[in-house]
Design a protein around this motif. Structure first.
Motif, PDB file in Angstrom:
ATOM      1  N   THR A 134       0.815  -1.207   0.000  1.00  0.00           N
ATOM      2  CA  THR A 134       0.000   0.000   0.000  1.00  0.00           C
ATOM      3  C   THR A 134       0.853   1.263   0.000  1.00  0.00           C
ATOM      4  N   ARG A 135       2.149   1.094   0.165  1.00  0.00           N
ATOM      5  CA  ARG A 135       3.064   2.230   0.131  1.00  0.00           C
ATOM      6  C   ARG A 135       4.457   1.713  -0.200  1.00  0.00           C
ATOM      7  N   ARG A 136       5.293   2.599  -0.690  1.00  0.00           N
ATOM      8  CA  ARG A 136       6.664   2.226  -1.004  1.00  0.00           C
ATOM      9  C   ARG A 136       7.514   2.307   0.268  1.00  0.00           C
ATOM     10  N   HIS A 137       8.416   1.332   0.414  1.00  0.00           N
ATOM     11  CA  HIS A 137       9.332   1.307   1.547  1.00  0.00           C
ATOM     12  C   HIS A 137      10.604   0.605   1.075  1.00  0.00           C
ATOM     13  N   VAL A 182       1.971  -1.067  -6.225  1.00  0.00           N
ATOM     14  CA  VAL A 182       1.624  -0.186  -5.109  1.00  0.00           C
ATOM     15  C   VAL A 182       0.179   0.251  -5.320  1.00  0.00           C
ATOM     16  N   ASP A 222      -3.691   1.766  -4.230  1.00  0.00           N
ATOM     17  CA  ASP A 222      -4.470   2.679  -3.387  1.00  0.00           C
ATOM     18  C   ASP A 222      -5.860   2.117  -3.106  1.00  0.00           C
ATOM     19  N   ARG A 271      -8.397  -0.191  -1.007  1.00  0.00           N
ATOM     20  CA  ARG A 271      -8.456  -0.657   0.369  1.00  0.00           C
ATOM     21  C   ARG A 271      -9.608  -1.637   0.514  1.00  0.00           C
ATOM     22  N   GLU A 311      -2.766  -3.847   4.823  1.00  0.00           N
ATOM     23  CA  GLU A 311      -3.170  -2.479   5.129  1.00  0.00           C
ATOM     24  C   GLU A 311      -2.969  -2.109   6.607  1.00  0.00           C
ATOM     25  N   GLU A 318      -1.449   1.172   8.175  1.00  0.00           N
ATOM     26  CA  GLU A 318      -2.258   2.386   8.096  1.00  0.00           C
ATOM     27  C   GLU A 318      -3.281   2.482   9.215  1.00  0.00           C
ATOM     28  N   VAL A 350       1.914   1.430 -10.172  1.00  0.00           N
ATOM     29  CA  VAL A 350       1.107   2.071  -9.141  1.00  0.00           C
ATOM     30  C   VAL A 350      -0.367   2.131  -9.541  1.00  0.00           C
ATOM     31  N   HIS A 351      -1.214   2.137  -8.519  1.00  0.00           N
ATOM     32  CA  HIS A 351      -2.651   2.359  -8.625  1.00  0.00           C
ATOM     33  C   HIS A 351      -3.350   1.400  -9.607  1.00  0.00           C
TER      34      HIS A 351
END
Length: 342
Positions: free
Chosen positions: A149-152, A168, A170, A172, A178, A181, A234-235
């Motif tokens: 859900t996010r870059r790390h 990645v 968005d 949910r 998740e 978050e 992404v998305h």
């Protein structure tokens, strides 16, 4: 380990029997905890959230026979053991009387699956892992990939050693990945889902086994560089049936179906799908049986797909993944995910 909600087996003994008998002996959801050289740190893996996605459990069973000694404590959860053992084994995403566990990691925590999800969250808070990986199989055949859900940097470094692509998202849905978050104590924990490939693909078990070895052998995850060839998309959009629509899979259109998808639609899980490719045949209502909503809830289906002489085509080159040929999964979850290419 003390204080966890779910049962714990510390340093589990080697089991040389069949995986099914091993799971039956475990009896239900259980943490298998391997004590490491540095037990001040913990890394966590969850698997078998879906009973029809066994590669993580198969790889774990085989890897434990090597009597591994991890660099840190390694906690591995076998979650939906009951679903996995429902006859025929490894064929049920969840039992007919329960919900999809990987849609239950947000309130309200209703029913047995919701209660199990809440117990898993409580245990992860107590474990405070320095990374969390949720191991799955793809719904159809295809290459391994990761979803976050996010870059790390830690997630990307780990994923890039196990697969070529990181999605990645968005979207949910109430999935385990998740949790950073929603759960403050896990906010800094690098978390991603590892889709190992199709459940029947031997390579999928090798990917899962590679994860266990990587987490056990790496002294410091923050020092892992990200492989330069990891592709990050992404998305993605979930392409779903509208309520009441009927889908079948075949090599020719079915007159009573709203959508007939090509029998080997999962071949499109590799590479780029061209607008020339026929993905299936539409019923009398055309594209109205489908939707593809983004993270804001906007339906973008007609930006990506079109009808040509009753056939379903992409409007532009697309990357498809998680395309399934299982009509039950298509109805209860989604047909596939898609990201524009280029």
């Amino acid at each position: 380990m003390e204080g966890l909600s779910l049962p714990v087996i510390t340093d589990p003994p080697v089991d040389h029997g069949e995986v099914e008998s091993w799971l039956q002996a475990l009896g239900g959801p259980v943490w298998l905890v391997l004590e490491g050289a540095d037990d001040r740190r913990c890394r966590a893996v969850t698997t078998l959230l879906h009973g029809n996605e066994p590669s993580g459990a198969l790889a774990l069973h085989r890897w434990l026979a090597e009597r591994p000694r991890p660099r840190t404590r390694l906690a591995v959860l076998l979650a939906n053991v009951r679903g996995a053992l429902t006859h025929p084994v490894f064929s049920h995403r969840h039992t007919p009387d329960d919900r999809d566990l990987n849609r239950c990691f947000r309130p309200p925590y209703l029913g047995p699956a919701g209660e199990l999800a809440r117990a898993i969250i409580e245990d992860l808070e107590r474990l405070a892992p320095e990374c969390l990986v949720d191991v799955h199989n793809t719904s159809g055949n295809g290459p391994a990939f990761a979803v976050a859900t996010r870059r790390h940097p830690v997630s990307e470094a780990l994923a890039g050693r196990l697969c070529d692509r990181l999605i990645v998202t968005d979207l949910r849905l109430g999935s385990l990945m998740e949790l950073p978050e929603r759960v403050p104590r896990l906010a800094d924990c690098p978390t991603f889902t590892l889709e190992c490939g199709g459940a029947l693909q031997p390579a999928a078990r090798e990917v899962a086994g590679g994860l266990f070895r990587l987490l056990a052998d790496c002294p410091h995850l923050a020092e892992l560089p990200c492989p330069p060839d990891l592709e990050v998309l992404v998305h993605p959009l979930r392409v779903e049936l509208r309520p009441g629509a009927v889908v079948v899979y075949d090599r020719a259109p079915h007159p009573d179906a709203d959508l007939t998808l090509w029998a080997r639609i999962d071949e499109h899980n590799r590479g780029v799908t061209s607008p020339r490719a026929c993905l299936g045949w539409l019923g009398r209502d055309g594209l109205a049986c489908l939707e593809a909503r983004d993270g804001r809830g906007v339906d973008r289906l007609r930006e990506l797909f079109c009808a040509r002489e009753g056939r379903l085509h992409a409007r532009r080159p697309l990357r498809l993944f998680m395309a399934t040929t299982n009509s039950e999964i298509a109805r209860s979850d989604c047909l596939f995910y898609v990201v524009p290419s280029g």
